[in-house]
Enzyme design. Sequence first.
Site, short mmCIF file in Angstrom:
data_model
loop_
_atom_site.label_atom_id
_atom_site.label_comp_id
_atom_site.label_asym_id
_atom_site.label_seq_id
_atom_site.Cartn_x
_atom_site.Cartn_y
_atom_site.Cartn_z
N ALA A 37 0.81 -1.21 0.00
CA ALA A 37 0.00 0.00 0.00
C ALA A 37 0.84 1.26 0.00
CB ALA A 37 -0.93 0.00 1.23
N CYS A 38 2.02 1.20 0.63
CA CYS A 38 2.80 2.41 0.80
C CYS A 38 4.28 2.09 0.85
CB CYS A 38 2.38 3.13 2.08
SG CYS A 38 3.39 4.55 2.50
N GLY A 39 5.07 2.71 -0.02
CA GLY A 39 6.51 2.46 -0.04
C GLY A 39 7.24 3.13 1.08
#
Length: 282
Positions: A128-130
């Site tokens: 979902a999020c780096g």
Amino acid sequence: MISSDKKQLDKGMQEFPVQLVARDHFVDGTDLVIKEAPLEITVAYGKQGQRKKELIAVTMRTPGDDFNMVTGWLFNEHIIHQASDILAIRFTGNYAEAALQENAVLVELAPDLQVDFSNGKKFVTNSACGFCGNAYFDAAAHAGILIPFSGETKISLETLHRLPAAIQNLQGLFASTGGSHAVALFSFDGLLLKSAEDVGRHNAMDKLIGNMIKQQALPFSDCIAMFSGRLSYELVQKSLAAGIPVLLTRRNVTEGGQPIPIAEPKVVAMYAAACAARSRPP
């Protein structure tokens, strides 16, 4: 027409038996679901005779195009700076089980590449999020390596309005599963240079950048990055690091993720797509 590499598509999704609701009864059928699997990234570094290995990251991604994704991720984390900083990448998973053969990679870094893992920093990222999972964010360190944009750029509005439909035609995984994000790199004239898909938008960006790094195409100072979904902080940061001056999205730009403040000093132009390309509830 959807255009995608069939081999990557086959790796990135799986068919499952399902029960479909048909009015007042169920019907047996099948559905394609996008894959999401962990990948361990280990690097070998140091001079000959003094080589060390370090597990530096575990990330969730859609299998397929893993070597490009790892190359792009290492660049965006400022561990490498060019393709020649990597001597080789190979899978080191459990070869006794087919499903686990490609769940770990070893990256052999060039002996003369200066790296420092003494602080024990590890990355654990999800699809979902780096940025999520990082222990801390050193804004000053990131700002120092971002590639500034200089020069006067002119892009026709006709080109900008064509790109949302163009990227939709490149989303083979999304067309089959409805579960992926995509990014595509275009010239200022709207010519497609490269595209990538993944369950994680930041992974798709890493795959694209990794592929272009191998072609020694950095910086992308005369390119447009077109995103299929929300344009958030980590995507702007990765774009800046690659020198991309124009970012276009089919959805919106986040404020809480602070993409606009980080972009302003580097003169990045960001456009929301045409209203006709957006999907809003009534």
